[in-house]
Motif scaffolding. Structure first.
Motif, PDB file in Angstrom:
ATOM      1  N   GLY A   1       5.060  11.499   2.033  1.00  0.00           N
ATOM      2  CA  GLY A   1       4.086  12.006   2.983  1.00  0.00           C
ATOM      3  C   GLY A   1       2.653  11.639   2.671  1.00  0.00           C
ATOM      4  O   GLY A   1       1.796  11.700   3.535  1.00  0.00           O
ATOM      5  N   PHE A   2       2.370  11.275   1.455  1.00  0.00           N
ATOM      6  CA  PHE A   2       1.034  10.802   1.122  1.00  0.00           C
ATOM      7  C   PHE A   2       0.954   9.378   1.621  1.00  0.00           C
ATOM      8  O   PHE A   2       1.847   8.588   1.417  1.00  0.00           O
ATOM      9  CB  PHE A   2       0.797  10.862  -0.385  1.00  0.00           C
ATOM     10  CG  PHE A   2      -0.583  10.450  -0.795  1.00  0.00           C
ATOM     11  CD1 PHE A   2      -0.807   9.202  -1.325  1.00  0.00           C
ATOM     12  CD2 PHE A   2      -1.654  11.304  -0.653  1.00  0.00           C
ATOM     13  CE1 PHE A   2      -2.070   8.803  -1.712  1.00  0.00           C
ATOM     14  CE2 PHE A   2      -2.921  10.925  -1.042  1.00  0.00           C
ATOM     15  CZ  PHE A   2      -3.129   9.672  -1.572  1.00  0.00           C
ATOM     16  N   SER A   3      -0.070   9.065   2.293  1.00  0.00           N
ATOM     17  CA  SER A   3      -0.134   7.779   2.967  1.00  0.00           C
ATOM     18  C   SER A   3      -0.370   6.635   1.982  1.00  0.00           C
ATOM     19  O   SER A   3      -1.502   6.208   1.755  1.00  0.00           O
ATOM     20  CB  SER A   3      -1.225   7.796   4.033  1.00  0.00           C
ATOM     21  OG  SER A   3      -1.238   6.581   4.706  1.00  0.00           O
ATOM     22  N   GLY A   4       0.704   6.123   1.433  1.00  0.00           N
ATOM     23  CA  GLY A   4       0.613   4.967   0.545  1.00  0.00           C
ATOM     24  C   GLY A   4       0.116   3.749   1.277  1.00  0.00           C
ATOM     25  O   GLY A   4      -0.581   2.909   0.711  1.00  0.00           O
ATOM     26  N   VAL A   5       0.460   3.644   2.558  1.00  0.00           N
ATOM     27  CA  VAL A   5      -0.004   2.517   3.361  1.00  0.00           C
ATOM     28  C   VAL A   5      -1.516   2.573   3.513  1.00  0.00           C
ATOM     29  O   VAL A   5      -2.205   1.560   3.393  1.00  0.00           O
ATOM     30  CB  VAL A   5       0.692   2.513   4.744  1.00  0.00           C
ATOM     31  CG1 VAL A   5       0.122   1.435   5.638  1.00  0.00           C
ATOM     32  CG2 VAL A   5       2.186   2.361   4.585  1.00  0.00           C
ATOM     33  N   PHE A   6      -2.054   3.769   3.766  1.00  0.00           N
ATOM     34  CA  PHE A   6      -3.506   3.928   3.898  1.00  0.00           C
ATOM     35  C   PHE A   6      -4.213   3.547   2.606  1.00  0.00           C
ATOM     36  O   PHE A   6      -5.214   2.829   2.620  1.00  0.00           O
ATOM     37  CB  PHE A   6      -3.853   5.369   4.290  1.00  0.00           C
ATOM     38  CG  PHE A   6      -5.323   5.639   4.340  1.00  0.00           C
ATOM     39  CD1 PHE A   6      -6.094   5.141   5.372  1.00  0.00           C
ATOM     40  CD2 PHE A   6      -5.931   6.377   3.342  1.00  0.00           C
ATOM     41  CE1 PHE A   6      -7.461   5.377   5.421  1.00  0.00           C
ATOM     42  CE2 PHE A   6      -7.292   6.621   3.381  1.00  0.00           C
ATOM     43  CZ  PHE A   6      -8.054   6.125   4.422  1.00  0.00           C
ATOM     44  N   VAL A   7      -3.692   4.002   1.479  1.00  0.00           N
ATOM     45  CA  VAL A   7      -4.293   3.684   0.181  1.00  0.00           C
ATOM     46  C   VAL A   7      -4.217   2.188  -0.087  1.00  0.00           C
ATOM     47  O   VAL A   7      -5.167   1.585  -0.590  1.00  0.00           O
ATOM     48  CB  VAL A   7      -3.606   4.495  -0.950  1.00  0.00           C
ATOM     49  CG1 VAL A   7      -4.083   4.048  -2.315  1.00  0.00           C
ATOM     50  CG2 VAL A   7      -3.847   5.976  -0.762  1.00  0.00           C
ATOM     51  N   TYR A   8      -3.101   1.558   0.291  1.00  0.00           N
ATOM     52  CA  TYR A   8      -2.941   0.119   0.088  1.00  0.00           C
ATOM     53  C   TYR A   8      -3.976  -0.655   0.907  1.00  0.00           C
ATOM     54  O   TYR A   8      -4.622  -1.566   0.397  1.00  0.00           O
ATOM     55  CB  TYR A   8      -1.523  -0.316   0.474  1.00  0.00           C
ATOM     56  CG  TYR A   8      -1.215  -1.745   0.112  1.00  0.00           C
ATOM     57  CD1 TYR A   8      -0.661  -2.052  -1.118  1.00  0.00           C
ATOM     58  CD2 TYR A   8      -1.486  -2.785   0.987  1.00  0.00           C
ATOM     59  CE1 TYR A   8      -0.378  -3.364  -1.469  1.00  0.00           C
ATOM     60  CE2 TYR A   8      -1.221  -4.098   0.650  1.00  0.00           C
ATOM     61  CZ  TYR A   8      -0.662  -4.376  -0.578  1.00  0.00           C
ATOM     62  OH  TYR A   8      -0.402  -5.671  -0.925  1.00  0.00           O
TER      63      TYR A   8
ATOM     64  N   LEU B   1       4.893   7.282  -2.717  1.00  0.00           N
ATOM     65  CA  LEU B   1       3.797   8.011  -2.076  1.00  0.00           C
ATOM     66  C   LEU B   1       3.935   7.985  -0.556  1.00  0.00           C
ATOM     67  O   LEU B   1       3.659   8.974   0.119  1.00  0.00           O
ATOM     68  CB  LEU B   1       2.448   7.422  -2.490  1.00  0.00           C
ATOM     69  CG  LEU B   1       2.008   7.653  -3.924  1.00  0.00           C
ATOM     70  CD1 LEU B   1       0.705   6.910  -4.201  1.00  0.00           C
ATOM     71  CD2 LEU B   1       1.845   9.124  -4.217  1.00  0.00           C
ATOM     72  N   THR B   2       4.362   6.861  -0.026  1.00  0.00           N
ATOM     73  CA  THR B   2       4.540   6.752   1.423  1.00  0.00           C
ATOM     74  C   THR B   2       5.685   7.634   1.902  1.00  0.00           C
ATOM     75  O   THR B   2       5.561   8.348   2.901  1.00  0.00           O
ATOM     76  CB  THR B   2       4.798   5.287   1.820  1.00  0.00           C
ATOM     77  OG1 THR B   2       3.682   4.507   1.385  1.00  0.00           O
ATOM     78  CG2 THR B   2       4.963   5.139   3.308  1.00  0.00           C
TER      79      THR B   2
END
Length: 98
Positions: free
Chosen positions: A60-67, A56-57
């Motif tokens: 382009g989908f912010s995997g860090v933001f979701v984490y 996801l990171t």
């Protein structure tokens, strides 16, 4: 009135769901236990969840933001309140509760 079979099944499902909650894992953790907690909840390997966050990171989908969001929302094992709840309570000047 007596219980029907559907009532018994609904109670069994409710009992199983009561004990099953999103919690950050204390045992299966790499950073903060978010992926381990999600993996425990769904009954899958934590490395698969970690791989999903990486993909996801990269895509382009912010995997860090979701984490980070999950880190704030999910309480750790053995705790009643999430990190975000504790931050809000401290901001309001209330004593912390675990």
């Amino acid at each position: 009135m007596g219980k029907t079979a559907a009532d018994g099944q609904a109670e069994d499902m409710n009992d199983r769901l009561q004990g099953k909650r999103f919690r950050r894992s204390n045992d299966n953790r790499f950073l903060a236990g978010v992926c381990g907690g999600i993996a425990d909840y769904f009954g899958i390997d934590a490395n698969i969840v970690r791989l999903v966050f990486v993909v996801l990171t990269v895509l382009g989908f912010s995997g860090v933001f979701v984490y980070v969001l999950a880190l704030l929302i999910m309480p750790a094992e053995g705790e009643r309140h999430s990190l975000l709840e504790q931050i809000i309570r401290n901001f309001q000047g209330k004593p912390g509760q675990n």
